[in-house]
Design a protein around this motif. Sequence first.
Motif, PDB file in Angstrom:
ATOM      1  N   UNK A   1      92.623  35.134 -35.101  1.00 57.84           N
ATOM      2  CA  UNK A   1      91.898  33.867 -35.091  1.00 57.84           C
ATOM      3  C   UNK A   1      90.935  33.785 -36.269  1.00 57.84           C
ATOM      4  N   UNK A   2      90.698  32.570 -36.739  1.00 60.89           N
ATOM      5  CA  UNK A   2      89.657  32.344 -37.731  1.00 60.89           C
ATOM      6  C   UNK A   2      88.996  30.998 -37.446  1.00 60.89           C
ATOM      7  N   UNK A   3      87.840  30.815 -38.022  1.00 60.19           N
ATOM      8  CA  UNK A   3      87.140  29.533 -37.913  1.00 60.19           C
ATOM      9  C   UNK A   3      86.535  29.222 -39.261  1.00 60.19           C
TER      10      UNK A   3
ATOM     11  N   UNK B   1      92.005  40.044 -33.223  1.00 59.43           N
ATOM     12  CA  UNK B   1      91.371  40.126 -34.546  1.00 59.43           C
ATOM     13  C   UNK B   1      90.808  38.780 -34.971  1.00 59.43           C
ATOM     14  N   UNK B   2      89.646  38.852 -35.571  1.00 61.37           N
ATOM     15  CA  UNK B   2      89.032  37.659 -36.173  1.00 61.37           C
ATOM     16  C   UNK B   2      88.718  37.988 -37.627  1.00 61.37           C
ATOM     17  N   UNK B   3      89.162  37.147 -38.522  1.00 61.02           N
ATOM     18  CA  UNK B   3      88.807  37.271 -39.937  1.00 61.02           C
ATOM     19  C   UNK B   3      88.187  35.943 -40.350  1.00 61.02           C
ATOM     20  N   UNK B   4      87.038  35.982 -40.976  1.00 57.73           N
ATOM     21  CA  UNK B   4      86.393  34.715 -41.308  1.00 57.73           C
ATOM     22  C   UNK B   4      85.411  34.849 -42.447  1.00 57.73           C
ATOM     23  N   UNK B   5      84.864  33.717 -42.810  1.00 58.06           N
ATOM     24  CA  UNK B   5      83.931  33.660 -43.921  1.00 58.06           C
ATOM     25  C   UNK B   5      82.840  32.666 -43.531  1.00 58.06           C
TER      26      UNK B   5
ATOM     27  N   UNK C   1      79.176  41.084 -30.806  1.00 59.11           N
ATOM     28  CA  UNK C   1      79.685  41.315 -29.452  1.00 59.11           C
ATOM     29  C   UNK C   1      81.099  41.886 -29.345  1.00 59.11           C
ATOM     30  N   UNK C   2      81.966  41.468 -30.244  1.00 60.44           N
ATOM     31  CA  UNK C   2      83.403  41.617 -29.958  1.00 60.44           C
ATOM     32  C   UNK C   2      83.880  43.067 -29.971  1.00 60.44           C
ATOM     33  N   UNK C   3      83.619  43.775 -31.057  1.00 66.60           N
ATOM     34  CA  UNK C   3      84.207  45.105 -31.214  1.00 66.60           C
ATOM     35  C   UNK C   3      83.721  46.050 -30.124  1.00 66.60           C
ATOM     36  N   UNK C   4      82.420  45.979 -29.810  1.00 69.75           N
ATOM     37  CA  UNK C   4      81.899  46.907 -28.793  1.00 69.75           C
ATOM     38  C   UNK C   4      82.447  46.578 -27.402  1.00 69.75           C
ATOM     39  N   UNK C   5      82.806  45.316 -27.175  1.00 69.04           N
ATOM     40  CA  UNK C   5      83.271  44.958 -25.829  1.00 69.04           C
ATOM     41  C   UNK C   5      84.769  45.150 -25.640  1.00 69.04           C
ATOM     42  N   UNK C   6      85.560  44.784 -26.618  1.00 67.20           N
ATOM     43  CA  UNK C   6      87.023  44.882 -26.401  1.00 67.20           C
ATOM     44  C   UNK C   6      87.753  45.647 -27.501  1.00 67.20           C
ATOM     45  N   UNK C   7      87.030  46.105 -28.499  1.00 62.02           N
ATOM     46  CA  UNK C   7      87.699  46.785 -29.608  1.00 62.02           C
ATOM     47  C   UNK C   7      88.359  45.829 -30.579  1.00 62.02           C
ATOM     48  N   UNK C   8      88.098  44.545 -30.372  1.00 65.39           N
ATOM     49  CA  UNK C   8      88.664  43.516 -31.254  1.00 65.39           C
ATOM     50  C   UNK C   8      88.218  43.751 -32.697  1.00 65.39           C
ATOM     51  N   UNK C   9      89.121  43.523 -33.627  1.00 69.52           N
ATOM     52  CA  UNK C   9      88.796  43.662 -35.051  1.00 69.52           C
ATOM     53  C   UNK C   9      88.015  42.421 -35.499  1.00 69.52           C
ATOM     54  N   UNK C  10      86.876  42.640 -36.142  1.00 65.76           N
ATOM     55  CA  UNK C  10      86.122  41.524 -36.723  1.00 65.76           C
ATOM     56  C   UNK C  10      85.811  41.889 -38.165  1.00 65.76           C
ATOM     57  N   UNK C  11      86.228  41.050 -39.077  1.00 61.66           N
ATOM     58  CA  UNK C  11      86.012  41.377 -40.489  1.00 61.66           C
ATOM     59  C   UNK C  11      85.588  40.135 -41.259  1.00 61.66           C
ATOM     60  N   UNK C  12      84.490  40.281 -41.991  1.00 63.87           N
ATOM     61  CA  UNK C  12      84.085  39.206 -42.891  1.00 63.87           C
ATOM     62  C   UNK C  12      84.889  39.334 -44.172  1.00 63.87           C
TER      63      UNK C  12
END
Lengths: 355, 264
Positions: free
Chosen positions: A76-78, A24-28, A43-54
């Motif tokens: 992870x966040x950045x 999972x990635x959460x960021x702003x 890229x992320x969700x379609x490739x590995x199902x990883x959660x990405x949320x703004x």
Amino acid sequence: MGEVKLMKGNDALAEAAIRCGCDAYFGYPITPQSEVIEYLSREATKRTGMVVLQAESEIGAINMIYGAAGCGKKAMTTSSSPGISLMQEGLSYMASAELPCVLANINRGGPGLGTIQPAQGDYFQSTKGGGHGDYHLLVLAPYNVQEMADFVKLGFELAFKYRTPVMILADGALGQMMEKVELFPQEPRVHIEYPWATTGKPKNGPRRVITSLHLEPEKMEEINIHLQQKYKKMEEEEVRFQTLNLDDAEYVFTAYGLVSRIALKAMDLGRQRGYKIGWIRPITLFPFPKKVFQEISTRVKGILDVEMNAGQMVEDVRLAIEGKTRVEFYGRMGGVVPTPDEILDAFERLFIKGD
Amino acid sequence: MAHENLDVIVEDIVKPENLVYRRPSTLIDVDMHYCPGCGHSTVHKIFMEVVEEMGIQHDIIGVAPVGCSVFAYSYMDVDMHQAPHGRACAVATGIKRVLPDKYVFTYQGDGDLAAIGTNESLHAANRGENILTIFINNAVYGMTSGQMAPTTIEGMITTTSPYGRDVKSMGYPLKFAELIAPLPGVAYVTRQSVHTVPNVRKTKKALQRALEYQRLKLGFCLVEIVTNCPSNWKMNPVESNKFVQNTLLQFYPLGDIKVPEVRV
């Protein structure tokens, strides 16, 4: 050899997150690191199902990380400097509750809203705690795009090994510049059941509670002692640094991240002029590589510490040196990047002409 | 003679199979730190009854706030995560996004949800996070001993509004439930109370419905519970419940504010 690509530092970092099986990635968004969330959103969700949320803010993002990390997930966040300041509360909680995560600070010039140009003014904040209470992050300082990618994977390994937040401390230039990078192969996302993770009370065991609140002072001191033991272990086992030309060195240039490359060039120029200069690049800023400085402290005439700030890492260098040799500082601030010539001039002014 | 008979009768009656009122197995058997007469303990009990009755003790993760209920995890026998002040909905978002098939709830007071945490609460609601937020509104900061809350009503005396809340300078009490109800991501908003037995029953029903809606992934659910705070209102429990009935509920009327169009 792995897949070789020409990539921006921010994109390489994002690609590495996908490839190391981040959950999972959460960021702003914030300049100069918005490419990370853009890349992952594409890229992320379609490739590995990883959660990405703004998230709604950096405060929101770090607390989403807190929640996801509490479930034992690779989260992870950045962000960049002002956003990292907003995350300090959450990081203090995560350090206390002993949760793993990786975050990257693509450091820009400050204080305040500052500038979007590269800087290293967040060294103190990154290495000395940053938020309230006695804690440290484990801090990795990449100096090229390759390490922007590699340190994501390494960061997660260390974060889970020590159950601690790991920070990748880079700067705006490392985030924005393009270089060749060899990417490690895609790793699967795996769910590991950690005994501490809140994934629903086990049928045959007690409930899990993630908290940093302990009102009895003795208990809270116990937690602190445990944390300090962990940091001590990191100092024994996780110190990373790189050196060059120390064998015959009379002087040493030391710098981290982007500046270490400029200092490397300044060292070469200096050697052409006949100065026996060596080079130390701390890779882990916490734990700081004290020993290598202690080893050279009695046999070099002086150390020039170069940073893009008013002199922050130099305090750790001086603590390691314990007055056994001269330590001078040269820095540029507010987003200004020093040149190799400037560094060499400073060296000559401070160490040669003053001799 | 009469007493001996009574003992025999009592022995005869007090058997596990005759129990009609008990602590749910999901509520830990320890003394609570809540003040006598406080509504928190009632809400803890009925919510844990719901968790027990739905058989979801192993599939639910709670987020405790900062405030009087910071120690909710000492009583609720489910996996719990304690959040920084105001951030419960963000923490819950992180949990729910990585474990979408688990039930996730936050348990927050008025200051936590609707002052310091307004941003996190509002955006979690607006994103339609499939979480349940139990919102304990007692119109005062309890744990820090009686300061003004975002929900303190006009004229109400607290330690930081010692002459009564002056809305012209201190702002107006915030109706968070009404504020978020129009958002499309919000599935269910209801305001309940636990100051009478019928109200306790209605609140329990509301909590049950909210978890059903979460199972159906309908969106954000808010169950606001108007409660008393005898200690900080400087009232005894009976007086405080009368204050809930006669004063607070005039400003915070009970009932459903938004209900999804599905039957559960």
